[in-house]
Write a protein that holds these residues in place. Structure first.
Motif, PDB file in Angstrom:
ATOM      1  N   PHE A  89       0.821  -1.219   0.000  1.00  0.00           N
ATOM      2  CA  PHE A  89       0.000   0.000   0.000  1.00  0.00           C
ATOM      3  C   PHE A  89       0.855   1.269   0.000  1.00  0.00           C
ATOM      4  O   PHE A  89       0.573   2.212  -0.731  1.00  0.00           O
ATOM      5  N   THR A  90       1.901   1.307   0.830  1.00  0.00           N
ATOM      6  CA  THR A  90       2.649   2.562   0.976  1.00  0.00           C
ATOM      7  C   THR A  90       3.417   2.940  -0.287  1.00  0.00           C
ATOM      8  O   THR A  90       3.673   4.112  -0.532  1.00  0.00           O
ATOM      9  N   LEU A  92       2.538   2.620  -3.417  1.00  0.00           N
ATOM     10  CA  LEU A  92       1.730   2.839  -4.623  1.00  0.00           C
ATOM     11  C   LEU A  92       1.690   4.314  -5.023  1.00  0.00           C
ATOM     12  O   LEU A  92       1.268   5.160  -4.237  1.00  0.00           O
ATOM     13  N   PRO A  94      -0.028   7.393  -6.682  1.00  0.00           N
ATOM     14  CA  PRO A  94      -1.455   7.631  -6.905  1.00  0.00           C
ATOM     15  C   PRO A  94      -1.863   7.827  -8.357  1.00  0.00           C
ATOM     16  O   PRO A  94      -3.026   7.682  -8.705  1.00  0.00           O
ATOM     17  N   GLY A 277      -3.609  15.570  13.287  1.00  0.00           N
ATOM     18  CA  GLY A 277      -3.893  15.046  11.961  1.00  0.00           C
ATOM     19  C   GLY A 277      -2.767  14.141  11.498  1.00  0.00           C
ATOM     20  O   GLY A 277      -1.752  14.049  12.193  1.00  0.00           O
ATOM     21  N   PHE A 322      -6.019  13.373  -5.258  1.00  0.00           N
ATOM     22  CA  PHE A 322      -6.256  11.983  -5.657  1.00  0.00           C
ATOM     23  C   PHE A 322      -7.496  11.403  -4.980  1.00  0.00           C
ATOM     24  O   PHE A 322      -8.602  11.832  -5.262  1.00  0.00           O
ATOM     25  N   GLY A 324      -8.090  11.034  -1.496  1.00  0.00           N
ATOM     26  CA  GLY A 324      -8.164  11.277  -0.059  1.00  0.00           C
ATOM     27  C   GLY A 324      -7.001  10.642   0.677  1.00  0.00           C
ATOM     28  O   GLY A 324      -6.034  10.187   0.078  1.00  0.00           O
ATOM     29  N   ASN A 325      -7.107  10.625   1.999  1.00  0.00           N
ATOM     30  CA  ASN A 325      -6.024  10.091   2.827  1.00  0.00           C
ATOM     31  C   ASN A 325      -6.107   8.575   2.919  1.00  0.00           C
ATOM     32  O   ASN A 325      -6.537   7.999   3.923  1.00  0.00           O
TER      33      ASN A 325
ATOM     34  N   PHE B  73       4.765  14.257  -7.186  1.00  0.00           N
ATOM     35  CA  PHE B  73       4.744  13.311  -6.065  1.00  0.00           C
ATOM     36  C   PHE B  73       5.874  12.312  -6.281  1.00  0.00           C
ATOM     37  O   PHE B  73       5.873  11.591  -7.281  1.00  0.00           O
ATOM     38  N   TYR B 131      -3.881  20.351   4.554  1.00  0.00           N
ATOM     39  CA  TYR B 131      -4.040  18.975   4.080  1.00  0.00           C
ATOM     40  C   TYR B 131      -3.019  18.514   3.042  1.00  0.00           C
ATOM     41  O   TYR B 131      -2.481  17.427   3.125  1.00  0.00           O
ATOM     42  N   ASP B 132      -2.773  19.349   2.042  1.00  0.00           N
ATOM     43  CA  ASP B 132      -1.884  18.916   0.961  1.00  0.00           C
ATOM     44  C   ASP B 132      -1.454  20.149   0.161  1.00  0.00           C
ATOM     45  O   ASP B 132      -1.925  21.260   0.425  1.00  0.00           O
ATOM     46  N   PRO B 265       5.524   8.438   2.616  1.00  0.00           N
ATOM     47  CA  PRO B 265       5.401   7.492   1.510  1.00  0.00           C
ATOM     48  C   PRO B 265       4.334   7.952   0.519  1.00  0.00           C
ATOM     49  O   PRO B 265       3.444   8.730   0.877  1.00  0.00           O
ATOM     50  N   LEU B 266       4.375   7.455  -0.700  1.00  0.00           N
ATOM     51  CA  LEU B 266       3.405   7.852  -1.724  1.00  0.00           C
ATOM     52  C   LEU B 266       1.994   7.433  -1.331  1.00  0.00           C
ATOM     53  O   LEU B 266       1.030   8.178  -1.531  1.00  0.00           O
ATOM     54  N   SER B 267       1.872   6.229  -0.756  1.00  0.00           N
ATOM     55  CA  SER B 267       0.649   5.787  -0.111  1.00  0.00           C
ATOM     56  C   SER B 267      -0.633   6.085  -0.891  1.00  0.00           C
ATOM     57  O   SER B 267      -1.637   6.480  -0.305  1.00  0.00           O
ATOM     58  N   PHE B 268      -0.582   5.908  -2.210  1.00  0.00           N
ATOM     59  CA  PHE B 268      -1.766   5.998  -3.061  1.00  0.00           C
ATOM     60  C   PHE B 268      -2.500   7.325  -2.914  1.00  0.00           C
ATOM     61  O   PHE B 268      -3.721   7.390  -3.029  1.00  0.00           O
ATOM     62  N   GLY B 269      -1.751   8.390  -2.592  1.00  0.00           N
ATOM     63  CA  GLY B 269      -2.384   9.706  -2.626  1.00  0.00           C
ATOM     64  C   GLY B 269      -2.601  10.370  -1.280  1.00  0.00           C
ATOM     65  O   GLY B 269      -3.117  11.477  -1.218  1.00  0.00           O
ATOM     66  N   GLY B 270      -2.246   9.737  -0.193  1.00  0.00           N
ATOM     67  CA  GLY B 270      -2.391  10.428   1.080  1.00  0.00           C
ATOM     68  C   GLY B 270      -2.253   9.503   2.264  1.00  0.00           C
ATOM     69  O   GLY B 270      -2.330   8.292   2.106  1.00  0.00           O
ATOM     70  N   PRO B 271      -1.999  10.013   3.447  1.00  0.00           N
ATOM     71  CA  PRO B 271      -1.963  11.430   3.760  1.00  0.00           C
ATOM     72  C   PRO B 271      -0.685  12.123   3.279  1.00  0.00           C
ATOM     73  O   PRO B 271       0.385  11.559   3.332  1.00  0.00           O
ATOM     74  N   TYR B 272      -0.868  13.370   2.806  1.00  0.00           N
ATOM     75  CA  TYR B 272       0.229  14.212   2.370  1.00  0.00           C
ATOM     76  C   TYR B 272       0.318  15.436   3.294  1.00  0.00           C
ATOM     77  O   TYR B 272      -0.299  15.457   4.364  1.00  0.00           O
ATOM     78  N   GLN B 327      -1.995  18.642   9.487  1.00  0.00           N
ATOM     79  CA  GLN B 327      -1.449  17.309   9.213  1.00  0.00           C
ATOM     80  C   GLN B 327      -0.275  17.115  10.174  1.00  0.00           C
ATOM     81  O   GLN B 327       0.852  16.891   9.747  1.00  0.00           O
ATOM     82  N   CYS B 330       2.189  14.272   9.879  1.00  0.00           N
ATOM     83  CA  CYS B 330       2.915  14.379   8.606  1.00  0.00           C
ATOM     84  C   CYS B 330       3.970  15.479   8.698  1.00  0.00           C
ATOM     85  O   CYS B 330       5.079  15.327   8.190  1.00  0.00           O
TER      86      CYS B 330
END
Lengths: 480, 444
Positions: A89-90, A92, A94, A277, A322, A324-325, B73, B131-132, B265-272, B327, B330
């Motif tokens: 997961f980490t 990937l 986006p 957060g 993308f 969301g979190n 990213f 947030y980002d 980490p890139l983590s598919f778009g978040g959290p950033y 965040q 982060c």
């Protein structure tokens, strides 16, 4: 404690990310910065000690009871961190699912999104969910943007959003930032009064933002009537999910007529708050609002494969770069799988049980303005003690000395000297009893030794801090 | 039942103390007509079963592929110390620091984070993050609108298109007007931006390096903006800022950044992580949390949340923003990352990334028909034009576990053959060699 910048020694080497130190010849000199950045130079151990020491100057749920009203600081189980740290997961990127031929490379992540949305739909009774909003307040803003898009699409001229006086401050702020005028409605006997609502309700109302149970910990039992009133003027009903922990399995907001709902996954579904957060604030909607949800939407093909659908002509667009979190809702997903439907209901029952138990134990020692069955939190008041010079803030600081994080104080604004207590379902009875004993003991000091409260805390790394001076001197960075 | 500690005896004692007969009595106000029509959630699983299910899902993601994807990213190396320190429960399970005496760890860390990012960007003040990078840019725009009370915004088309789309969504219900100045072959059109400035403009929005990787000096543009009292906003790439002329040195009023590349980490778009910095003159317009240094009753140094009068729990609908939290974890990761690498380490990461990108560009453009799209100076990312549609090439290579980059045609009409390629210090020369060979093969 010295800052890491004060501990820096020029030339000391930290952790190399890689070998080699290429030349800067690739970029013309006039585009380069002058001089050093000013980041610390420290050994890895210097850094490890510094941040370990800093952590020791902090309260967290793992070490301290955190009965912060409205914040639902329940225990965050550790296995969800193992899930969130899985390299599958980490690592990937986006953008991957947006590339032709690459959807197959992230089917697992898309399935997590799809399944999480489905579960949240069933938990709340909504038709569709988006996981994009990155915090509760972000969910609120998204929700109000959806409201605006819905009315625009229908050709409605709507300029106002109604917010009860017991609402979180983010509600009116979100409505205003999305471009609406905010109209406040006063509570009666702690809950929204349909008669007061009728006075401010007209054709220009786009919607109403409600929290149920509200910030007094009370159930809004006039809900069915309120829903009917709003329907008559084609206004949407928005549910602030900050207090969902009180009703999971007992009521679904979709079934009672809410059109838009945001959830704070870090509260209800136990993902760590991280000192502020990241959170995650998914938004659920009824069928008529679904076409306006943000792009993209995760969907499932007939062959069982998942894909991102960007063909959403009525969508409000991107609220996040993308999806969301992801790392946060992944934990919430794992938590829901672990508890199951019965576990979620049991969590709610025990959260409400603990709050009522504490209310009962404390109500002879503090004024409890609405001293009746409450939901997962209740509001006490130090107004009697305040007459003798000891305020809610002094009790908060006194509790810090006892090793507890303080309850929420001075909120909601409609109760003077408010002390808002939310124990959650994860604290054992010994902790609840000891906290009550300690708070009652502090109340006893008001007559015998008020100084012990007004000068608290004395056991922490610092005593009371001068907030006025901080605002005046504006020392916001460590300028050497 | 997991995570609920009460025994049946304890539940009975608590119910007796409350004076009700059963737990269900506590929910009497939720009348039958308000009860759920269904609650069809599967039964709970054991911890082991959940982990096994999620391992299965993680395995359905191909994360062993070689990737040259960037587009804002980036996959930089994260020292192990970052996880070890930020996973400490005292940080991880803490709340927003409303009780400063019990939250000095979080507060001092935010103060140090504010210091680190202002130095990196050459600015005077920072908030505790948003947030980002995209929401940071939107908040910067709103700061400018409040400050100038104007409603027209000049935007460079070479700004990350994902962010441009976000800005449009956020402001669709507001009375604002965007003037978009097209890019010029991948370069930010500084002259065009200057020409669009007049005293009706609230802000000018640019990016450095821009979306195509091209590096700029915006000093003249920002001076021109200052002349008409427009606010200069730049979105920067924080790792490269260890090398590049800073937004502060160029005269920017607000500098924002996506902080993901600093230890997340890139983590598919978040959290950033949305980094926001500004000049002292703009600080009261800045949304979100801000930490300040002060003293306690004994004169000792301590930290508190400050300038809270701008916030929604005090000003409600008149607040500068609806953003309530930040965040924090982060931001802590970014701080620990910057400290672990240190002054020299972050420069090293930046320089090696730039070097790898230049080696890569040279190898790719030695292939017949492949030309540089990005002209002039670039950092760790650049764009090339291919003799064929980039979508097709990406699909072909991706099937073989090799992700060659981002197709510019996704957002830019006429650039269907454009490919955006990113390198970091993790990109090996061997991978670059394989990339060049695969691309050569694909184009034959």
């Amino acid at each position: 404690m010295k800052t890491i910048f004060e501990k820096s020694v020029a030339g000391r080497e930290g952790c190399w990310p890689c070998e080699g130190m290429a030349e800067e010849a690739y970029i013309p000199k006039e585009l380069l910065r002058d001089g050093d950045v000013g980041l610390p130079s420290a050994s890895e151990l210097d850094v490890v000690r510094h941040f370990t020491r800093l952590s020791q100057r902090n309260f967290g749920v793992d070490g301290n009871f955190y009965p912060l009203g409205s914040c639902t600081m329940k225990y965050n189980p550790k296995f969800t961190e193992v899930v969130a740290a899985m390299p599958g997961f980490t690592r990937l990127h986006p953008v991957l699912p947006q590339l032709r031929g690459a959807g197959g490379l992230c089917q697992g992540a898309l399935e997590v999104m799809y399944e999480t949305e489905s579960l949240l739909c069933e938990i709340t009774g909504m038709s569709a969910f988006t996981l994009h909003p990155m915090a509760g307040a972000h969910g609120e803003l998204t929700g109000v943007m959806l409201m605006a898009a819905y009315h625009k699409d229908r050709g409605n001229k709507k300029t106002k959003v109604i917010v009860p006086d017991s609402a979180h401050g983010t509600n009116p702020a979100s409505a205003a930032i999305a471009g609406f005028d905010v109209v406040s409605v006063e509570s009666k006997d702690g809950i929204v009064d349909p008669a007061a609502l009728a006075e401010v309700l007209d054709d220009e109302v786009a919607g109403m933002m409600m929290t149920c149970p509200n910030t007094l910990g009370l159930f809004e039992k006039n809900l069915p009537e309120i829903v009917k009133m709003l329907r008559k003027v084609d206004a949407l009903l928005y549910y602030d999910g900050a207090n969902l922990n009180a009703i999971m399995g007992k009521m679904r907001v979709g079934d009672v007529g809410f059109d838009i709902v945001h959830l704070n996954l870090h509260k209800t579904f136990a993902t760590p708050h991280g000192g502020g957060g990241p959170g995650s604030g998914p938004v659920g909607v009824s069928e008529k609002v679904a076409p306006f949800l943000p792009i993209s939407r995760v969907a499932k093909r007939e062959d069982g494969r998942y894909f991102l659908d960007y063909d959403q002509p009525k969508s409000i667009g991107y609220v996040a770069p993308f999806y969301g979190n992801f790392g946060v809702y992944l934990k919430a997903y794992a938590y829901i799988l672990r508890l199951g439907g019965k576990g979620l209901t049991r969590a709610t029952e025990n959260a409400v049980l603990a709050a009522n138990y504490m209310r009962k134990r404390l109500c002879d020692h503090f004024e409890v303005p609405y001293n009746r069955i409450c939901m997962h939190e209740f509001v006490a008041s130090a107004s009697e003690q305040a007459k003798k010079g000891v305020h809610a803030l002094d009790f908060a600081k006194g509790l810090l000395d006892k090793g507890y994080h303080a309850p929420t104080v001075y909120f909601p604004l409609i109760v003077p000297e408010a002390i808002m207590i939310e124990p959650t379902e994860t604290e054992n009875k010994e902790t609840l009893d000891q906290f009550c004993d300690d708070l009652i003991e502090l109340a006893g000091l008001v007559d015998s030794n008020p100084e012990a409260l007004t000068s608290a805390p004395v056991t922490l790394p610092v005593t009371r801090l001068d907030e006025t001076k901080a605002a005046r001197s504006m020392e916001l960075t460590d300028d050497l | 039942m997991p995570f609920v500690p009460h025994t049946e005896d304890e539940v009975r004692e608590m119910l007796a103390a409350i004076g009700v007969g059963s737990v269900e009595d506590l929910f009497a106000e939720i009348t039958q007509d308000m009860r759920p029509k269904s609650f069809d959630i599967p039964d709970g699983l054991s911890e082991m079963e959940v982990l096994s299910k999620l391992e299965g899902l993680a395995a359905k993601n191909a994360t062993n592929s070689v990737s040259f994807l960037g587009a804002g990213f980036y996959d930089h190396y994260i020292p192990a110390a970052v996880d070890a320190l930020t996973m400490r429960g005292e940080f991880y399970t803490a709340y927003t620091p409303y009780q400063p005496e019990a939250s000095q760890g979080t507060l001092q860390a935010i103060f140090e984070y504010q210091t680190a990012v202002t130095r990196l960007l050459g600015m005077e003040c920072a908030n505790a993050s948003v947030y980002d990078g995209g929401t940071a840019l939107y908040e910067a725009l709103m700061m400018a609108v409040r400050k100038t009370k104007r409603r027209k915004i000049v935007v460079s088309e070479a700004l990350n298109p994902i962010y441009r789309v976000m800005l449009g969504s956020y402001t669709s219900n507001l009375d604002l007007e965007f003037v978009t100045v097209p890019h010029k072959d991948g370069r930010t059109d500084v002259e065009g931006l200057k020409a669009a400035l007049d005293d009706s403009i609230a802000a000018v929005l640019v990016q450095n390096p821009n979306f195509f990787g091209s590096i700029n000096d915006f000093t003249e543009l920002f001076a021109a903006a200052a002349k008409v009292k427009a606010v200069s906003v730049v979105s920067a790439y924080p790792v490269l800022q260890a090398l590049l002329k800073t937004p502060g040195a160029m005269g920017a009023d607000i500098a924002v950044a996506e902080g993901q590349s600093l230890g997340l980490p890139l983590s598919f778009g978040g959290p950033y992580l949305g980094i926001m910095t500004c000049t002292k003159a703009m600080i009261r317009q800045m949304p979100g949390r801000i930490v300040g240094r002060t003293t306690d009753t004994e004169g000792r140094t301590g930290y508190v949340l400050t300038l809270q009068a701008r916030e929604q729990h005090i000003r409600r609908q008149k607040a500068t923003s609806n953003i309530c939290s930040n965040q924090s974890l982060c931001a802590l990761r970014a701080l620990v990352h910057m400290c672990a690498l240190g002054e020299l380490g972050i420069k090293r990461a930046a320089r090696v990334s730039v070097e790898r990108a230049h080696i890569c560009a040279e190898r790719l453009t030695s292939i017949p028909g492949v030309d540089m799209l990005t002209k002039g100076a670039f950092g760790n990312e650049f764009a090339v034009t291919l003799p064929v549609n980039a979508f097709e090439v990406i699909a072909k290579l991706t099937e073989r576990g090799f992700v060659p980059g981002f197709p510019l045609g996704r957002y830019f009409d006429g650039l269907e053959n454009g490919l955006l390629v990113a390198c970091t210090e993790k990109t090996s020369e061997e991978q670059i060699g394989i990339f060049a060979e695969m691309l050569r093969g694909a184009l034959k």
